[in-house]
Design an enzyme around this catalytic site. Structure first.
Site, PDB file in Angstrom:
ATOM      1  N   ARG A  16      -8.062 -11.239   9.681  1.00  0.00           N
ATOM      2  CA  ARG A  16      -7.343  -9.978   9.534  1.00  0.00           C
ATOM      3  C   ARG A  16      -7.221  -9.689   8.029  1.00  0.00           C
ATOM      4  O   ARG A  16      -7.465 -10.579   7.201  1.00  0.00           O
ATOM      5  CB  ARG A  16      -5.958 -10.089  10.164  1.00  0.00           C
ATOM      6  CG  ARG A  16      -5.965 -10.097  11.687  1.00  0.00           C
ATOM      7  CD  ARG A  16      -4.571 -10.370  12.227  1.00  0.00           C
ATOM      8  NE  ARG A  16      -3.590  -9.399  11.742  1.00  0.00           N
ATOM      9  CZ  ARG A  16      -2.272  -9.634  11.737  1.00  0.00           C
ATOM     10  NH1 ARG A  16      -1.800 -10.803  12.133  1.00  0.00           N
ATOM     11  NH2 ARG A  16      -1.436  -8.705  11.321  1.00  0.00           N
ATOM     12  N   SER A  18      -4.383  -8.675   6.390  1.00  0.00           N
ATOM     13  CA  SER A  18      -3.044  -8.783   5.769  1.00  0.00           C
ATOM     14  C   SER A  18      -3.072  -9.867   4.688  1.00  0.00           C
ATOM     15  O   SER A  18      -3.937 -10.748   4.681  1.00  0.00           O
ATOM     16  CB  SER A  18      -2.015  -9.166   6.837  1.00  0.00           C
ATOM     17  OG  SER A  18      -2.234 -10.504   7.278  1.00  0.00           O
ATOM     18  N   LYS A  90      -0.204 -18.663  16.654  1.00  0.00           N
ATOM     19  CA  LYS A  90       0.888 -18.098  17.463  1.00  0.00           C
ATOM     20  C   LYS A  90       0.545 -16.706  17.957  1.00  0.00           C
ATOM     21  O   LYS A  90       1.185 -16.189  18.867  1.00  0.00           O
ATOM     22  CB  LYS A  90       2.204 -18.132  16.712  1.00  0.00           C
ATOM     23  CG  LYS A  90       2.503 -16.981  15.834  1.00  0.00           C
ATOM     24  CD  LYS A  90       3.990 -17.097  15.442  1.00  0.00           C
ATOM     25  CE  LYS A  90       4.506 -15.850  14.826  1.00  0.00           C
ATOM     26  NZ  LYS A  90       5.921 -15.947  14.501  1.00  0.00           N
ATOM     27  N   ASP A  91      -0.494 -16.089  17.377  1.00  0.00           N
ATOM     28  CA  ASP A  91      -0.937 -14.761  17.846  1.00  0.00           C
ATOM     29  C   ASP A  91      -2.116 -14.856  18.797  1.00  0.00           C
ATOM     30  O   ASP A  91      -2.668 -13.842  19.212  1.00  0.00           O
ATOM     31  CB  ASP A  91      -1.339 -13.903  16.640  1.00  0.00           C
ATOM     32  CG  ASP A  91      -0.166 -13.659  15.718  1.00  0.00           C
ATOM     33  OD1 ASP A  91      -0.389 -13.583  14.500  1.00  0.00           O
ATOM     34  OD2 ASP A  91       0.980 -13.579  16.214  1.00  0.00           O
ATOM     35  N   ARG A 138      10.702 -13.031  21.455  1.00  0.00           N
ATOM     36  CA  ARG A 138      11.364 -14.347  21.471  1.00  0.00           C
ATOM     37  C   ARG A 138      12.609 -14.345  20.584  1.00  0.00           C
ATOM     38  O   ARG A 138      13.713 -14.726  21.036  1.00  0.00           O
ATOM     39  CB  ARG A 138      10.399 -15.428  20.993  1.00  0.00           C
ATOM     40  CG  ARG A 138      11.067 -16.775  20.721  1.00  0.00           C
ATOM     41  CD  ARG A 138      10.127 -17.757  20.051  1.00  0.00           C
ATOM     42  NE  ARG A 138       9.643 -17.318  18.760  1.00  0.00           N
ATOM     43  CZ  ARG A 138      10.246 -17.566  17.591  1.00  0.00           C
ATOM     44  NH1 ARG A 138      11.403 -18.217  17.559  1.00  0.00           N
ATOM     45  NH2 ARG A 138       9.734 -17.130  16.450  1.00  0.00           N
ATOM     46  N   ARG A 139      12.472 -13.908  19.345  1.00  0.00           N
ATOM     47  CA  ARG A 139      13.616 -13.947  18.418  1.00  0.00           C
ATOM     48  C   ARG A 139      14.742 -13.024  18.923  1.00  0.00           C
ATOM     49  O   ARG A 139      15.917 -13.367  18.861  1.00  0.00           O
ATOM     50  CB  ARG A 139      13.180 -13.546  17.012  1.00  0.00           C
ATOM     51  CG  ARG A 139      12.262 -14.574  16.338  1.00  0.00           C
ATOM     52  CD  ARG A 139      11.639 -14.051  15.061  1.00  0.00           C
ATOM     53  NE  ARG A 139      10.808 -15.058  14.385  1.00  0.00           N
ATOM     54  CZ  ARG A 139       9.787 -14.773  13.584  1.00  0.00           C
ATOM     55  NH1 ARG A 139       9.452 -13.496  13.372  1.00  0.00           N
ATOM     56  NH2 ARG A 139       9.080 -15.728  13.019  1.00  0.00           N
ATOM     57  N   ARG A 156       8.780  -3.924  12.709  1.00  0.00           N
ATOM     58  CA  ARG A 156       7.372  -4.332  12.658  1.00  0.00           C
ATOM     59  C   ARG A 156       6.833  -4.260  11.237  1.00  0.00           C
ATOM     60  O   ARG A 156       7.507  -3.780  10.323  1.00  0.00           O
ATOM     61  CB  ARG A 156       6.537  -3.418  13.583  1.00  0.00           C
ATOM     62  CG  ARG A 156       6.718  -3.740  15.048  1.00  0.00           C
ATOM     63  CD  ARG A 156       5.468  -3.408  15.798  1.00  0.00           C
ATOM     64  NE  ARG A 156       4.330  -4.129  15.251  1.00  0.00           N
ATOM     65  CZ  ARG A 156       3.086  -3.646  15.264  1.00  0.00           C
ATOM     66  NH1 ARG A 156       2.851  -2.447  15.759  1.00  0.00           N
ATOM     67  NH2 ARG A 156       2.090  -4.345  14.767  1.00  0.00           N
ATOM     68  N   ASN A 158       3.935  -6.073   8.108  1.00  0.00           N
ATOM     69  CA  ASN A 158       3.670  -7.365   7.478  1.00  0.00           C
ATOM     70  C   ASN A 158       4.903  -7.828   6.703  1.00  0.00           C
ATOM     71  O   ASN A 158       5.933  -7.143   6.661  1.00  0.00           O
ATOM     72  CB  ASN A 158       2.430  -7.261   6.573  1.00  0.00           C
ATOM     73  CG  ASN A 158       2.620  -6.250   5.452  1.00  0.00           C
ATOM     74  OD1 ASN A 158       3.736  -6.057   4.964  1.00  0.00           O
ATOM     75  ND2 ASN A 158       1.549  -5.595   5.063  1.00  0.00           N
ATOM     76  N   VAL A 159       4.784  -8.982   6.090  1.00  0.00           N
ATOM     77  CA  VAL A 159       5.939  -9.598   5.415  1.00  0.00           C
ATOM     78  C   VAL A 159       6.526  -8.644   4.376  1.00  0.00           C
ATOM     79  O   VAL A 159       7.737  -8.411   4.347  1.00  0.00           O
ATOM     80  CB  VAL A 159       5.502 -10.932   4.759  1.00  0.00           C
ATOM     81  CG1 VAL A 159       6.628 -11.513   3.920  1.00  0.00           C
ATOM     82  CG2 VAL A 159       5.073 -11.929   5.843  1.00  0.00           C
ATOM     83  N   ARG A 162       8.454  -5.714   5.922  1.00  0.00           N
ATOM     84  CA  ARG A 162       9.756  -6.096   6.494  1.00  0.00           C
ATOM     85  C   ARG A 162      10.782  -6.355   5.375  1.00  0.00           C
ATOM     86  O   ARG A 162      11.958  -6.002   5.505  1.00  0.00           O
ATOM     87  CB  ARG A 162       9.588  -7.346   7.363  1.00  0.00           C
ATOM     88  CG  ARG A 162       8.773  -7.053   8.627  1.00  0.00           C
ATOM     89  CD  ARG A 162       8.822  -8.203   9.599  1.00  0.00           C
ATOM     90  NE  ARG A 162       7.496  -8.760   9.843  1.00  0.00           N
ATOM     91  CZ  ARG A 162       7.293  -9.837  10.611  1.00  0.00           C
ATOM     92  NH1 ARG A 162       8.311 -10.450  11.177  1.00  0.00           N
ATOM     93  NH2 ARG A 162       6.072 -10.302  10.801  1.00  0.00           N
ATOM     94  N   CYS A 249       2.916 -10.368  27.830  1.00  0.00           N
ATOM     95  CA  CYS A 249       3.341 -10.307  26.429  1.00  0.00           C
ATOM     96  C   CYS A 249       4.765  -9.757  26.359  1.00  0.00           C
ATOM     97  O   CYS A 249       5.313  -9.581  25.304  1.00  0.00           O
ATOM     98  CB  CYS A 249       2.374  -9.495  25.602  1.00  0.00           C
ATOM     99  SG  CYS A 249       2.244  -7.813  26.155  1.00  0.00           S
TER     100      CYS A 249
END
Ligand code: PBG
Length: 312
Positions: A16, A18, A90-91, A138-139, A156, A158-159, A162, A249
């Site tokens: 990807r 990112s 994890k993705d 999950r979180r 939503r 990327n780091v 956020r 999902c």
């Protein structure tokens, strides 16, 4: 026979685009360079935009389906446009397309979530009704279970996106994976790690997997030199747990396998999206039994939760 790349025929590494994904692709390249004494010019990093990267204005659950961050990369692998694909495990869906295989994992990073906030030091410090940002099912479910007073908002991006949202006051706190921050050399952003007892991480969090074409024996030999066996053993248990749950999902699932000597301990939990119902369990056994332990734990939780729990 190992298929050695060279500058005239570089090994094409799909990823990807990112910052985190590119950092992971460069880590993979650097490890291959060191393991085989190859120059950087023997590799080419090939960024590929995925659906999950393109659609940013809706929660992932609204654009549904698995493979949001992986399909286009696997398509490129199948079309021989790249030679290997670097993924955040994890993705990664538990099932790979026909002809593809993941049998190489880099050494796993810190599995924990990080608490991120400009004003507060921990979840416990958050005032009643605080606005918290996360798009992770999950979180969100884990937080709603522990702190039903919190107001959860979609978060939503990327780091960097956020973190900007926190600065702009969209929320007073959020969560990022310690592994992602560490790989971006941004660990200072974390107010602190969240222990798995407080928030069990996503299955395969912190792990990087390298996907290849199953028929490429030369690539397999090249990758074998950088495979981290303990990470592979842990993910065999965690991904077997996930596979048996076969969660949509829409399903908050958490799982973590840890090794101590020749023993493996697997913790797992499934939650209702609102956090009202949580089913958790543990299995312990020999490392070689990881996949069986994962499936057995999933079966127990499904039995306790009832047949409709994972319908999402
Ligand atoms: N799609 C989100 C995603 N996928 C992998 C990571 C972090 C790196 C990892 O867990 O290996 C992240 C970011 C996050 O959860 O903060």
């Amino acid at each position: 026979m190992t298929q050695m790349p060279d500058p005239s025929r570089p090994l094409r590494i799909g990823t990807r685009g990112s910052a985190l994904a590119l950092a992971q692709a460069h880590e993979t390249r650097d490890r291959l360079m060191a393991a085989h004494g190859l120059p950087a010019e023997a590799f080419a990093i090939v960024p590929i935009k995925t659906t999950g990267d393109r659609v940013l204005d809706r929660p992932l659950s609204a654009i549904g389906g698995k493979g949001l961050f992986t399909k286009e990369i696997e398509d490129a692998l199948a079309a021989d446009q790249i030679d290997i694909a670097v993924h955040s495990m994890k993705d990664m869906p538990v099932q790979q397309p026909e002809g593809m295989v993941i049998d190489c994992y880099l050494p796993r990073e810190d599995v924990r979530d990080a608490f991120v906030s400009l004003q507060f030091a921990s979840i416990a410090d958050l005032p009643q009704g605080a606005v918290v940002g996360s798009s992770s099912l999950r979180r969100r479910a884990q937080l709603a279970h522990r702190r039903p007073d919190l107001q959860l908002v979609e978060f939503r991006g990327n780091v960097q996106t956020r973190l900007k949202k926190l600065e702009d006051g969209v929320a007073v706190a959020s969560f990022l994976a310690m592994a992602g921050l560490s790989r971006l050399d941004m660990i200072g952003v974390a107010r602190g790690p969240i222990q798995p007892d407080e928030m069990l991480p996503a299955v395969a969090q912190g792990a990087i997997g390298i996907e290849r074409r199953r028929a490429d024996d030369g690539i397999a030999a090249l990758l074998a030199a950088i495979h981290d066996r303990p990470t592979g053993e842990r993910l065999a248990a965690e991904r077997s747990f996930l596979a048996r749950l076969d969660g949509s999902c829409q399903t908050p699932i958490a799982g973590l396998a840890e090794l101590r000597g020749d023993r493996l301990t697997l913790r797992g939990e499934i939650l209702s999206p609102d956090g009202a119902r949580v089913y958790a369990g543990t299995r312990e056994g020999g490392i070689a039994d990881g996949a069986a332990l994962g499936a057995d734990l999933a079966q127990e939780l499904l039995s306790r939760a009832g047949p409709d729990f994972l319908k999402g």
